[in-house]
Design a protein around this motif. Structure first.
Motif, mmCIF file in Angstrom:
data_model
loop_
_atom_site.group_PDB
_atom_site.id
_atom_site.type_symbol
_atom_site.label_atom_id
_atom_site.label_comp_id
_atom_site.label_asym_id
_atom_site.label_seq_id
_atom_site.Cartn_x
_atom_site.Cartn_y
_atom_site.Cartn_z
ATOM 1 N N ALA A 152 0.823 -1.215 0.000
ATOM 2 C CA ALA A 152 0.000 0.000 0.000
ATOM 3 C C ALA A 152 0.854 1.261 0.000
ATOM 4 C CB ALA A 152 -0.921 -0.007 1.229
ATOM 5 N N ILE A 153 1.945 1.258 0.758
ATOM 6 C CA ILE A 153 2.790 2.446 0.854
ATOM 7 C C ILE A 153 3.651 2.625 -0.394
ATOM 8 C CG2 ILE A 153 4.688 3.540 2.107
ATOM 9 C CD1 ILE A 153 3.688 2.274 4.647
ATOM 10 N N SER A 154 4.269 1.514 -0.842
ATOM 11 C CA SER A 154 5.227 1.616 -1.945
ATOM 12 C C SER A 154 4.609 1.357 -3.316
ATOM 13 C CB SER A 154 6.367 0.618 -1.721
ATOM 14 O OG SER A 154 5.883 -0.719 -1.758
ATOM 15 N N LYS A 155 3.315 0.995 -3.337
ATOM 16 C CA LYS A 155 2.610 0.674 -4.586
ATOM 17 C C LYS A 155 3.338 -0.429 -5.357
ATOM 18 C CE LYS A 155 0.842 5.386 -4.878
ATOM 19 N NZ LYS A 155 0.812 6.654 -5.625
ATOM 20 N N SER A 156 3.857 -1.401 -4.595
ATOM 21 C CA SER A 156 4.558 -2.534 -5.205
ATOM 22 C C SER A 156 3.670 -3.764 -5.131
ATOM 23 C CB SER A 156 5.883 -2.787 -4.477
ATOM 24 O OG SER A 156 5.667 -3.009 -3.104
ATOM 25 N N ASP A 157 4.235 -4.918 -5.432
ATOM 26 C CA ASP A 157 3.451 -6.153 -5.473
ATOM 27 C C ASP A 157 4.172 -7.251 -4.713
ATOM 28 O OD1 ASP A 157 1.374 -7.829 -6.089
ATOM 29 O OD2 ASP A 157 2.173 -8.405 -8.041
ATOM 30 N N ASN A 190 -2.382 -2.100 13.143
ATOM 31 C CA ASN A 190 -3.061 -2.421 11.893
ATOM 32 C C ASN A 190 -4.339 -3.236 12.142
ATOM 33 O OD1 ASN A 190 -3.414 -2.640 9.100
ATOM 34 N ND2 ASN A 190 -2.158 -4.472 8.949
ATOM 35 N N LYS A 191 -5.100 -3.409 11.080
ATOM 36 C CA LYS A 191 -6.313 -4.236 11.041
ATOM 37 C C LYS A 191 -7.424 -3.703 11.945
ATOM 38 C CE LYS A 191 -3.842 -8.491 9.812
ATOM 39 N NZ LYS A 191 -3.735 -9.956 9.976
ATOM 40 N N ILE A 192 -7.591 -2.370 11.987
ATOM 41 C CA ILE A 192 -8.705 -1.833 12.770
ATOM 42 C C ILE A 192 -10.039 -2.191 12.111
ATOM 43 C CG2 ILE A 192 -7.361 0.065 13.754
ATOM 44 C CD1 ILE A 192 -8.604 1.937 11.699
ATOM 45 N N ASP A 193 -9.995 -2.569 10.811
ATOM 46 C CA ASP A 193 -11.220 -3.007 10.140
ATOM 47 C C ASP A 193 -11.693 -4.356 10.659
ATOM 48 O OD1 ASP A 193 -8.738 -3.767 8.876
ATOM 49 O OD2 ASP A 193 -9.930 -4.804 7.347
ATOM 50 N N ASP A 194 -10.769 -5.141 11.254
ATOM 51 C CA ASP A 194 -11.127 -6.447 11.821
ATOM 52 C C ASP A 194 -11.326 -6.389 13.328
ATOM 53 O OD1 ASP A 194 -11.250 -7.935 9.560
ATOM 54 O OD2 ASP A 194 -9.191 -8.670 9.641
ATOM 55 N N PHE A 195 -11.111 -5.230 13.920
ATOM 56 C CA PHE A 195 -11.195 -5.102 15.378
ATOM 57 C C PHE A 195 -12.645 -5.291 15.837
ATOM 58 C CE2 PHE A 195 -11.774 -2.681 19.277
ATOM 59 C CZ PHE A 195 -10.709 -3.133 20.058
ATOM 60 N N PHE A 243 -3.259 4.284 14.328
ATOM 61 C CA PHE A 243 -4.170 3.148 14.149
ATOM 62 C C PHE A 243 -4.697 3.179 12.724
ATOM 63 C CE2 PHE A 243 -3.834 3.922 18.566
ATOM 64 C CZ PHE A 243 -4.101 2.733 19.227
ATOM 65 N N ILE A 244 -4.457 2.101 11.970
ATOM 66 C CA ILE A 244 -4.785 2.105 10.544
ATOM 67 C C ILE A 244 -5.389 0.772 10.097
ATOM 68 C CG2 ILE A 244 -2.863 3.661 10.036
ATOM 69 C CD1 ILE A 244 -1.752 0.874 8.601
ATOM 70 N N SER A 245 -5.795 0.734 8.851
ATOM 71 C CA SER A 245 -6.121 -0.517 8.163
ATOM 72 C C SER A 245 -5.355 -0.516 6.846
ATOM 73 C CB SER A 245 -7.621 -0.633 7.897
ATOM 74 O OG SER A 245 -7.869 -1.690 6.980
ATOM 75 N N ALA A 246 -4.408 -1.438 6.719
ATOM 76 C CA ALA A 246 -3.611 -1.523 5.483
ATOM 77 C C ALA A 246 -4.473 -1.970 4.314
ATOM 78 C CB ALA A 246 -2.450 -2.492 5.683
ATOM 79 N N LEU A 247 -5.574 -2.670 4.626
ATOM 80 C CA LEU A 247 -6.441 -3.201 3.580
ATOM 81 C C LEU A 247 -7.344 -2.114 3.001
ATOM 82 C CD1 LEU A 247 -6.699 -6.043 2.368
ATOM 83 C CD2 LEU A 247 -8.664 -6.410 3.866
ATOM 84 N N THR A 248 -7.982 -1.325 3.887
ATOM 85 C CA THR A 248 -8.918 -0.288 3.429
ATOM 86 C C THR A 248 -8.266 1.091 3.353
ATOM 87 O OG1 THR A 248 -9.671 0.218 5.682
ATOM 88 C CG2 THR A 248 -10.791 -1.580 4.517
ATOM 89 N N LYS A 249 -6.994 1.180 3.815
ATOM 90 C CA LYS A 249 -6.231 2.428 3.834
ATOM 91 C C LYS A 249 -6.853 3.488 4.743
ATOM 92 C CE LYS A 249 -4.030 1.815 -0.659
ATOM 93 N NZ LYS A 249 -3.647 2.433 -1.937
ATOM 94 N N GLU A 266 -2.742 10.116 8.126
ATOM 95 C CA GLU A 266 -2.153 10.306 9.453
ATOM 96 C C GLU A 266 -0.871 9.490 9.593
ATOM 97 O OE1 GLU A 266 -3.308 9.495 14.161
ATOM 98 O OE2 GLU A 266 -4.837 9.254 12.593
ATOM 99 N N MET A 267 -0.892 8.246 9.100
ATOM 100 C CA MET A 267 0.297 7.397 9.186
ATOM 101 C C MET A 267 1.428 7.962 8.325
ATOM 102 S SD MET A 267 0.869 3.499 7.846
ATOM 103 C CE MET A 267 0.750 4.109 6.165
ATOM 104 N N LYS A 268 1.100 8.409 7.110
ATOM 105 C CA LYS A 268 2.125 8.953 6.226
ATOM 106 C C LYS A 268 2.757 10.202 6.833
ATOM 107 C CE LYS A 268 0.635 7.234 1.703
ATOM 108 N NZ LYS A 268 0.218 7.613 0.341
#
Length: 409
Positions: free
Chosen positions: A218-223, A318-323, A360-366, A371-373
């Protein structure tokens, strides 16, 4: 030794003990993790066996009665594998195989097997192979168990021991060869790190399966390969990232785990050197996991072992979407758990009061990515300014997420 094999899911049982140093709740956590490890390796779990002991039995890890119970169960249900939660000594392993006559694995062997499956590059495969041989050497006698049935007599003396000693010599030579090979690779990796110039280096660290590779993508736009299994990433990946106009290098490293085999810490020296030589550590935590505080402690312990605990660090939950939050009734007097603490309450605790900044973030939903950046930018900027005090080309941070979202719309 490291050839990848297609797994037909094996049926297995798990074995653990409650001791004076490990209570029932802690054992339950370890057994849950062990089951996840087994699933990652390619096994399905039929049953768990536990026993209360002052300390593990020196001969068979569990008591003789429990060993007999396990033996009867695996025989009746045609189970082919028994997995123990702790590392077995060579004598315990030998005694258990002789007693139960099925494949016996311990946590260390299981983790090594997963690493062997996951290793993609020649470098990672060499590291894993060295760790496997170091684990195997003191346990070599089990490979010659067919010779244990020889009762002695004319022509029956010594051949078993001779073959074992020959094999030990071969493995020692192989270990020496692999160490020499890794020394050469270590020098090459060190040269690569030196050739990266004076750019600030940040490294993602954390427990296995907390979302480091997803965050990296997500940060580096890599794969970078990411999967909801343990140790999906073994090979170190380095990407150039630019936030605002500030460039830095971001490294994705192998995940840590409780009871990490010492053989892996030694053989993965170069991979861990990426952490040792980083300027900034980004400690990723799975906030949705009930035992995330234990995970933080485990990671900090390993960082201390490799002398990287004094580095600047950012805590990324991470994973606040799953919290999930389970509100507890006021008249409920039963002991609470992490599930009874809301995300807002967690944010007011030690997480935001520690010496390390937290987000506090979600890497999946961004979610909360700006704030993290901003937090990463500020920390990288501090290091950059201290390294290049007269470099004035950097202008004030600007948030380009709104511009990117407008382009996508």
């Amino acid at each position: 030794m490291l050839e990848k094999k297609q797994h037909n899911y094996e049926r297995a049982v798990l074995v653990g003990v409650v001791t004076q140093n490990q209570d029932a709740d802690k054992l339950q956590e370890y057994m849950d993790e062990l089951e996840f490890l087994a699933l990652t390796a390619g096994a399905t779990i039929d049953r768990r066996f536990t026993q209360n002991l002052t300390q593990p039995d020196s001969k068979t890890f569990v008591g003789s009665g429990k060993a007999q119970e396990i033996k009867e169960y695996v025989k009746e249900n045609e189970i082919g594998t028994i997995i123990f939660d702790d590392e077995l000594s060579p004598s315990q392993l030998k005694n258990l195989e002789k007693e139960i006559e099925v494949k016996i694995l311990d946590r260390t062997n299981l983790i090594l097997d997963i690493f062997a499956q996951r290793a993609q590059t020649s470098y990672a495969r060499t590291q894993v192979e060295l760790a496997q041989y170091q684990y195997l050497l003191p346990r070599l006698s089990k490979m010659w168990s067919h010779l244990d049935k020889q009762k002695g007599g004319i022509g029956m003396r010594g051949p078993g021991e001779t073959e074992i000693e020959t094999d030990r010599r071969i493995i020692r030579d192989r270990i020496s060869l692999l160490k020499d090979k890794l020394k050469i690779i270590d020098k090459q990796m060190a040269t690569q790190r030196n050739n990266r110039g004076k750019v600030v280096r940040a490294a993602l660290v954390g427990y296995t399966n907390v979302g480091k590779s997803t965050l990296m993508n997500a940060i580096s736009k890599s794969d970078v390969f990411a999967e909801n299994k343990l140790f999906a990433t073994l090979d170190t990946t380095v990407r150039k990232v630019v936030i605002g106009n500030l460039p830095f290098l971001l490294t994705d490293t192998v995940g840590f785990i409780r009871k990490l085999p010492t053989q892996l810490v030694e053989s993965f020296k170069s991979t861990l050197d990426e952490v040792r030589e980083a300027d900034l550590l980004i400690h990723v935590v799975d906030i949705s996991h009930e035992s995330f505080e234990d995970h933080i402690e485990s990671v900090n312990q390993i960082l201390m072992e490799i002398n990287a605990h004094q580095k600047p660090m950012i805590m990324v939950f991470n994973k606040i979407d799953d919290f999930s939050y389970e509100k507890k009734d006021e008249d409920d007097l039963t002991p609470g758990s992490n599930k009874n603490v809301s995300l807002e309450e967690w944010k007011k605790t030690w997480m935001n009061k520690s010496k390390h900044p937290a987000v506090f973030i979600s890497a999946l939903t961004k979610e909360n990515f700006p704030e993290m950046k901003r937090l990463i930018y500020d920390e990288v900027m501090k290091i950059h300014i201290s390294r290049f005090p007269y470099n004035d080309f950097l202008f004030e941070y600007f948030d380009n997420d709104e511009e990117e979202s407008e382009k996508e719309d």
